[in-house]
Design a protein around this motif. Sequence first.
Motif, mmCIF file in Angstrom:
data_model
loop_
_atom_site.group_PDB
_atom_site.id
_atom_site.type_symbol
_atom_site.label_atom_id
_atom_site.label_comp_id
_atom_site.label_asym_id
_atom_site.label_seq_id
_atom_site.Cartn_x
_atom_site.Cartn_y
_atom_site.Cartn_z
ATOM 1 N N SER A 157 0.986 -1.167 -0.039
ATOM 2 C CA SER A 157 -0.035 0.041 -0.014
ATOM 3 C C SER A 157 0.893 1.423 0.075
ATOM 4 N N ILE A 158 1.039 1.888 1.353
ATOM 5 C CA ILE A 158 1.724 3.101 1.184
ATOM 6 C C ILE A 158 3.204 3.073 1.064
ATOM 7 N N CYS A 159 3.904 2.087 1.532
ATOM 8 C CA CYS A 159 5.317 2.166 1.686
ATOM 9 C C CYS A 159 5.972 2.293 0.278
ATOM 10 N N PRO A 160 5.346 1.873 -0.995
ATOM 11 C CA PRO A 160 6.239 2.058 -2.012
ATOM 12 C C PRO A 160 6.259 3.601 -2.624
ATOM 13 N N ILE A 161 4.866 4.371 -2.164
ATOM 14 C CA ILE A 161 4.954 5.907 -2.341
ATOM 15 C C ILE A 161 5.958 6.398 -1.477
ATOM 16 N N MET A 162 5.852 5.999 -0.036
ATOM 17 C CA MET A 162 6.811 6.710 0.984
ATOM 18 C C MET A 162 8.454 6.616 0.337
ATOM 19 N N SER A 163 8.662 5.311 -0.018
ATOM 20 C CA SER A 163 10.055 5.085 -0.442
ATOM 21 C C SER A 163 10.554 6.024 -1.576
ATOM 22 N N LYS A 164 9.417 6.351 -2.561
ATOM 23 C CA LYS A 164 9.834 7.070 -3.662
ATOM 24 C C LYS A 164 9.728 8.317 -3.294
ATOM 25 N N ASN A 165 9.129 8.951 -2.418
ATOM 26 C CA ASN A 165 9.367 10.272 -2.010
ATOM 27 C C ASN A 165 10.472 10.576 -0.977
ATOM 28 N N ASP B 127 2.243 12.398 0.975
ATOM 29 C CA ASP B 127 1.892 13.624 0.362
ATOM 30 C C ASP B 127 2.660 14.667 -0.159
ATOM 31 N N LYS B 128 2.804 14.746 -1.427
ATOM 32 C CA LYS B 128 3.994 15.425 -2.076
ATOM 33 C C LYS B 128 4.069 16.753 -1.631
ATOM 34 N N THR B 129 3.088 17.619 -1.192
ATOM 35 C CA THR B 129 3.120 18.989 -0.425
ATOM 36 C C THR B 129 3.795 18.947 0.728
ATOM 37 N N GLN B 130 3.494 17.765 1.811
ATOM 38 C CA GLN B 130 4.060 17.725 3.040
ATOM 39 C C GLN B 130 5.340 17.442 2.892
ATOM 40 N N VAL B 131 5.900 16.595 1.844
ATOM 41 C CA VAL B 131 7.288 16.187 1.678
ATOM 42 C C VAL B 131 8.022 17.378 1.172
ATOM 43 N N GLU B 132 7.569 18.199 0.273
ATOM 44 C CA GLU B 132 8.218 19.486 0.025
ATOM 45 C C GLU B 132 8.494 20.430 1.272
ATOM 46 N N VAL C 261 0.145 -5.688 8.396
ATOM 47 C CA VAL C 261 0.763 -4.992 9.343
ATOM 48 C C VAL C 261 0.011 -3.326 9.149
ATOM 49 N N GLU C 262 -0.377 -2.689 10.049
ATOM 50 C CA GLU C 262 -0.839 -1.406 10.195
ATOM 51 C C GLU C 262 0.194 -0.446 10.849
ATOM 52 N N HIS C 263 0.501 0.580 9.954
ATOM 53 C CA HIS C 263 1.530 1.450 10.462
ATOM 54 C C HIS C 263 1.490 2.996 9.920
ATOM 55 N N SER C 264 1.944 3.752 10.760
ATOM 56 C CA SER C 264 2.163 5.191 10.413
ATOM 57 C C SER C 264 2.731 5.529 9.309
ATOM 58 N N GLY C 265 2.507 6.464 8.444
ATOM 59 C CA GLY C 265 2.996 6.878 7.173
ATOM 60 C C GLY C 265 4.047 7.988 7.317
ATOM 61 N N TYR C 266 4.181 8.486 8.374
ATOM 62 C CA TYR C 266 4.884 9.801 8.534
ATOM 63 C C TYR C 266 6.396 9.770 8.699
ATOM 64 N N PHE C 267 7.086 10.847 7.881
ATOM 65 C CA PHE C 267 8.391 11.001 8.078
ATOM 66 C C PHE C 267 8.678 11.824 9.323
ATOM 67 N N ILE C 268 9.494 11.441 10.082
ATOM 68 C CA ILE C 268 10.111 12.177 11.309
ATOM 69 C C ILE C 268 11.232 12.851 11.209
ATOM 70 N N LEU C 269 11.218 13.910 11.405
ATOM 71 C CA LEU C 269 12.520 14.897 11.427
ATOM 72 C C LEU C 269 13.165 15.008 12.842
ATOM 73 N N VAL C 270 14.371 14.554 12.835
ATOM 74 C CA VAL C 270 15.060 14.546 14.364
ATOM 75 C C VAL C 270 16.349 15.590 14.143
ATOM 76 N N ASP C 271 16.640 16.384 15.147
ATOM 77 C CA ASP C 271 17.835 17.109 15.143
ATOM 78 C C ASP C 271 18.858 16.395 15.832
ATOM 79 N N LYS C 272 19.995 17.118 15.984
ATOM 80 C CA LYS C 272 21.171 16.700 16.347
ATOM 81 C C LYS C 272 21.237 16.433 17.789
ATOM 82 N N GLU C 273 20.301 16.897 18.528
ATOM 83 C CA GLU C 273 20.269 16.578 20.020
ATOM 84 C C GLU C 273 19.159 15.424 20.354
#
Length: 214
Positions: A84-92, A192-197, A169-181
């Motif tokens: 389902s969503i993983c191929p789209i996520m990997s592409k983005n 979502d391409k807009t959110q990926v941008e 398996v059910e899972h979140s499709g979010y990308f999480i941005l983590v800082d150096k801390e």
Amino acid sequence: MKRLFLVIFSISIISACSQSEKKLPILGEREAVEKIVDGKTVVDTVYKTIPDFSFLNQDSIVINSDSLTNSIYIADFFFTSCPSICPIMSKNMLSIYNKYKGNNEVRFLSYSIDPKHDTIPVLKKYATKLGVEGSQWSFLLGDRDTVYNLARNGYMSYTKENADAPGGVEHSGYFILVDKEKRIRGAYDGTDKTQVETLTNDIDILLAEYKTNK
């Protein structure tokens, strides 16, 4: 004409300064902690951070919290047989990876939530098919319960087995941005391409923040 040029030039400088001074929020739980500074009691805010972890990547290299020192990173949860969503996520994610390829200050972590199937050779094949080389983008293999707990308690995400979900398996499709801390600075719908941008723009803002603080 000269006056118009000066006005435009001034606006450009103000705009550039505003962009460089912009900072991303820090997400997640926080608590107020008292400490002594120069003999005075001050209140400081302590933010929740990603717990320490240690997994193997597609090249059987150990990737842990220390491996990410001096790097920000983007994390997600996936499995290679996801229909389902993983191929789209990997592409983005690949589009972001290609922009920062070779920049070790930006790393990528994709945690497999199906370790029974996603062995090291399977993860390596998946990475190679995407065109990923080296360890800047690591596809991680670890104990299922450890990964599930890290998703829920570390990344404010979720994964769970569900016989009715595509792939079981059910899972979140979010990308999480983590800082150096190790603090979460943003969460974005990886389908979502807009959110990926937006994520790409926020990566630049976060990198600029560290340059400003040097």
